[in-house]
Design an enzyme around this catalytic site. Structure first.
Site, PDB file in Angstrom:
ATOM      1  N   GLU A  85       0.848  -1.210   0.000  1.00 44.21           N
ATOM      2  CA  GLU A  85       0.000   0.000   0.000  1.00 44.21           C
ATOM      3  C   GLU A  85       0.876   1.250   0.000  1.00 44.21           C
ATOM      4  O   GLU A  85       0.506   2.273  -0.550  1.00 44.21           O
ATOM      5  CB  GLU A  85      -0.934   0.018   1.226  1.00 44.21           C
ATOM      6  CG  GLU A  85      -2.362  -0.339   0.878  1.00 44.21           C
ATOM      7  CD  GLU A  85      -3.379  -0.077   1.984  1.00 44.21           C
ATOM      8  OE1 GLU A  85      -3.015   0.404   3.063  1.00 44.21           O
ATOM      9  OE2 GLU A  85      -4.554  -0.371   1.759  1.00 44.21           O
TER      10      GLU A  85
ATOM     11  N   HIS B 119       7.942 -27.168   0.980  1.00 46.83           N
ATOM     12  CA  HIS B 119       7.189 -28.284   0.402  1.00 46.83           C
ATOM     13  C   HIS B 119       6.060 -27.784  -0.486  1.00 46.83           C
ATOM     14  O   HIS B 119       5.107 -28.500  -0.769  1.00 46.83           O
ATOM     15  CB  HIS B 119       6.648 -29.168   1.534  1.00 46.83           C
ATOM     16  CG  HIS B 119       7.763 -29.668   2.414  1.00 46.83           C
ATOM     17  ND1 HIS B 119       8.475 -30.804   2.116  1.00 46.83           N
ATOM     18  CD2 HIS B 119       8.314 -29.156   3.537  1.00 46.83           C
ATOM     19  CE1 HIS B 119       9.417 -30.983   3.041  1.00 46.83           C
ATOM     20  NE2 HIS B 119       9.342 -29.995   3.916  1.00 46.83           N
TER      21      HIS B 119
ATOM     22  N   LYS C 100     -13.171   1.465  -3.240  1.00 46.69           N
ATOM     23  CA  LYS C 100     -14.221   1.538  -2.209  1.00 46.69           C
ATOM     24  C   LYS C 100     -15.432   2.309  -2.737  1.00 46.69           C
ATOM     25  O   LYS C 100     -16.574   1.931  -2.498  1.00 46.69           O
ATOM     26  CB  LYS C 100     -13.678   2.275  -0.971  1.00 46.69           C
ATOM     27  CG  LYS C 100     -12.720   1.473  -0.129  1.00 46.69           C
ATOM     28  CD  LYS C 100     -12.385   2.275   1.117  1.00 46.69           C
ATOM     29  CE  LYS C 100     -11.183   1.712   1.842  1.00 46.69           C
ATOM     30  NZ  LYS C 100     -10.751   2.517   2.959  1.00 46.69           N
TER      31      LYS C 100
HETATM   32  O1  F6P Z   1      -8.611  -0.186   2.162  1.00 47.39           O
HETATM   33  C1  F6P Z   1      -7.500   0.498   2.572  1.00 47.39           C
HETATM   34  C2  F6P Z   1      -7.569   1.006   3.971  1.00 47.39           C
HETATM   35  O2  F6P Z   1      -7.859   2.376   3.947  1.00 47.39           O
HETATM   36  C3  F6P Z   1      -6.253   0.732   4.682  1.00 47.39           C
HETATM   37  O3  F6P Z   1      -5.287   1.644   4.355  1.00 47.39           O
HETATM   38  C4  F6P Z   1      -6.701   0.727   6.087  1.00 47.39           C
HETATM   39  O4  F6P Z   1      -5.747   0.152   6.919  1.00 47.39           O
HETATM   40  C5  F6P Z   1      -7.986  -0.056   5.984  1.00 47.39           C
HETATM   41  O5  F6P Z   1      -8.555   0.369   4.770  1.00 47.39           O
HETATM   42  C6  F6P Z   1      -8.951   0.126   7.111  1.00 47.39           C
HETATM   43  O6  F6P Z   1      -9.333   1.459   7.266  1.00 47.39           O
HETATM   44  P1  F6P Z   1     -10.098   1.981   8.560  1.00 47.39           P
HETATM   45  O7  F6P Z   1      -9.206   1.804   9.720  1.00 47.39           O
HETATM   46  O8  F6P Z   1     -10.423   3.413   8.287  1.00 47.39           O
HETATM   47  O9  F6P Z   1     -11.342   1.152   8.701  1.00 47.39           O
END
Ligand code: F6P
Length: 470
Positions: free
Chosen positions: A323, A354, A458
Site C-alpha cells: 500500500e 514443500h 471503495k
Molecule cells: O482499504 C484500505 C484502507 O484504507 C487501509 O489503508 C486501512 O488500513 C484499511 O482500509 C482500514 O481502514 P479503517 O481503519 O479506516 O477502517
C-alpha cells in the site's frame, strides 16, 4: 548483468550487521562492493536519514493528504516527541481498561468475567494486532483474541457461534469509521449482543469499545464518550499497531508485554536515526530492495520466516509495503517510469519448502528473499528447533544455488537472525520494516502514506452495493 551475479561476500569481507537483538546477513545479495558503496553514497546524496528525521519530528511528509506521519510518536520515550502528552494519556486509559478486564474488575453486563475479545477491523486495523497476537500469545491464553475482518458471514458465524456474548468484549477498530466491512460486521455483533439482552447504552458500554479518529463515533453507535480510544489523522492505518489499534493486544497480552513491544520499536527508531549507514539495518534493507527492484528487475520480494510465531508478519508486511510503495506517480503528479515497490509475498519457510520453493529454486523468475529465524526456541522441543533452523540455514544457501548450470543468475537472499523472539525484538523487527518502507519511498520519490487507488475501489463498491440492494 554479469557483474551482478557476484555475491556481495565475494568482494566485501564484512556482510553482517546487528542491532536490537537482530542480525542481518547480506552476503548472498547480488552486487559488488563498489556497487554497494555507490548505493550508500546515494543514501547520503538523497538525505535518506534526514528525511526520516523530518518524519519523526513531525514535518508534513504525507503531502497529498497534508498530514504528518507520526507512528514513531506512538512508541517514543522522548518527552519532546510530537504529541507526547495525548499519546501517553490514551495509552494510560488503554492500560487501565486492560488491567481492569484482566484482573476481573471490569465485568460484562451480567457480572461475568471477560474471557474473549473480538477485534472488528480490516487492513491496518487488523493485520498489525493479528500478527502481534499470533507471535506473542500464550499456548493457552487466559483471554483469547478473535479477528473479524472480511465481510464474510462465514467468518462472523465461526467466531460468534463459539463465543458467549456475556463474556465477550468487542473492539471496533476503524480510523475512518466508514469502512463498509467493519461497519457491517459491527452491526452484526451489536445484534448478537442485543439477542443476549445486552441492550441500551449502559449494558452495551460494558462490552463494546471503539478505536477511531472519528470524534462522534460513540454517538453513532450509542455508546458513552469514554468508550472511544482515539487514533489520529497523523498516523497511517498500516503503521498504527503501536497506538489504540493495539487495544485488543493490551487486553489479551497485558500492558507489560505491550510496553516492551513499544520499547523494542523505539530502540529500532533510535538505531535508525543514529547508526552509521554501513551499520544501519533499515537503511541497508531499503538500499538492497531498491537495487533489486530497479537494477536487477526483481519484481517480487519473498519473506520466509522459519518460526510459527512470525507467520502472520508476512501479511502485515504485504500491506505495509504494497500500500505504501504500490505507486507510480510522484506527489507532484509526474510519472515514474522505472520500477518502484516490489510485490511482497511469502509464508512460513518450512511449509513453503514443500510448496513453492520449487518455483523459487528452479523457475525462471528472480526473487529477492528475506529469510528469518530465531536462535532460541520459543518452546521446549529442542530437536524440533534444531531441525527447523537447520532447514532455514540450508535453504538460505539452496535458494541461491542452481543445480542446472544453464541458468546461472537467480535469487538474492538476506537472512535475519533474531536472537530470541520477545515483545522487544518483535517490536524492533516490525519497526525495522516500517523504516525500510518509508526509506524506499524516499528513494523512489513516492508518498508512502496515501492509498488513492484503494479509495477508488471503495467508491465503486458503494455505488454497486446501492444498485444491487435496490
Ligand atoms: O482499504 C484500505 C484502507 O484504507 C487501509 O489503508 C486501512 O488500513 C484499511 O482500509 C482500514 O481502514 P479503517 O481503519 O479506516 O477502517
Amino acid at each position: 548483468m554479469t557483474e551482478s551475479i557476484t555475491f556481495l561476500s565475494q568482494t566485501r569481507p564484512n556482510c553482517e550487521l546487528s542491532a536490537c537483538g537482530l542480525t542481518l546477513n547480506i552476503s548472498r545479495q547480488r552486487l559488488t562492493c563498489v556497487q554497494y558503496e555507490n548505493l550508500l553514497q546515494k543514501a547520503k546524496d538523497c538525505g535518506l536519514i534526514d528525511k526520516q528525521r523530518q518524519m519523526v519530528d513531525g514535518d508534513v511528509v504525507n503531502v497529498s493528504e497534508k498530514r504528518q506521519a507520526l507512528h514513531t510518536s506512538l512508541r517514543s520515550e522522548d518527552i519532546n516527541s510530537p504529541h507526547y502528552e495525548e499519546v501517553n494519556q490514551t495509552r494510560e486509559r488503554m492500560y487501565a481498561l486492560a488491567r481492569a478486564v484482566r484482573e476481573g474488575q471490569w465485568l460484562g453486563a451480567s457480572g461475568k468475567k471477560i474471557t474473549d475479545v473480538i477485534n472488528i477491523g480490516i487492513g491496518g486495523s487488523e493485520m498489525g494486532p493479528h500478527a502481534v497476537y499470533h507471535a506473542l500469545r500464550d499456548v493457552n491464553p487466559s483471554i483469547r483474541l478473535h479477528f473479524l475482518s472480511a465481510v464474510d458471514g462465514i467468518l462472523a458465524d465461526r467466531i460468534l457461534s463459539v463465543l458467549d456474548p456475556e463474556t465477550t468484549l468487542t473492539v471496533v477498530s476503524s480510523k475512518s469509521f466508514s469502512t463498509r466491512e467493519t461497519m457491517l460486521n459491527a452491526e452484526l455483533v451489536n445484534e448478537w449482543y442485543a439477542k443476549a439482552g445486552i441492550v441500551g447504552k449502559e449494558k452495551r458500554a460494558k462490552h463494546v469499545f471503539l478505536v477511531s479518529a472519528k470524534e462522534n463515533a460513540c454517538e453513532l453507535m450509542d455508546l458513552p464518550e469514554q468508550n472511544r480510544f482515539p487514533i489520529w489523522s497523523w498516523v497511517g492505518g498500516r503503521f498504527s499497531v503501536w497506538g489504540a489499534i493495539g487495544l485488543p493486544l493490551v487486553i489479551a497480552l497485558g500492558p507489560e508485554v505491550f510496553s516492551a513491544f513499544l520499547h523494542g520499536a523505539y530502540e529500532m527508531d533510535r538505531h535508525m536515526l543514529s547508526a552509521e549507514p554501513e551499520q544501519n539495518l533499515p537503511l541497508t534493507l531499503a538500499l538492497l530492495s531498491y537495487w533489486n527492484s530497479t537494477e536487477l528487475q526483481m519484481q517480487s520480494h519473498c519473506l520466509l520466516p522459519y518460526d510459527e510465531r512470525l507467520r502472520l508478519v508476512v501479511a502485515w508486511l504485504q500491506q505495509l509495503e504494497m500500500e505504501s510503495l504500490g505507486k507510480s506517480e510522484r506527489p507532484d503528479g509526474s510519472v515514474i517510469t522505472s520500477r518502484t515497490g516490489q510485490a511482497v509475498w511469502g509464508g512460513f519457510g518450512n511449509e513453503a519448502q514443500h510448496s513453492f520453493y520449487q518455483w523459487l529454486r528452479d523457475g525462471s523468475g528472480r526473487t529477492s528473499i528475506d529469510l528469518v529465524w530465531c536462535e532460541e526456541a520459543g518452546h521446549r522441543h529442542a530437536h524440533h528447533h534444531l531441525v527447523l533452523n537447520a532447514n532455514a540455514q540450508a535453504q538460505a544457501q539452496a535458494l541461491v544455488t542452481r543445480q542446472t548450470p544453464s541458468a546461472e543468475f537467480f535469487n538474492a537472499v538476506s537472512t535475519i537472525c533474531i536472537k530470541k523472539l520477545t515483545p522487544e525484538t518483535l517490536g524492533a523487527f516490525m519497526a525495522l520494516y516500517e523504516h525500510k518502507t518509508t526509506m524506499l519511498a524516499t528513494l523512489y520519490g513516492l508518498n508512502a502514506f496515501d492509498q488513492p487507488a484503494v479509495e477508488y475501489g471503495k467508491r465503486l463498491c458503494r455505488e454497486l452495493e446501492a444498485k444491487l440492494a435496490s
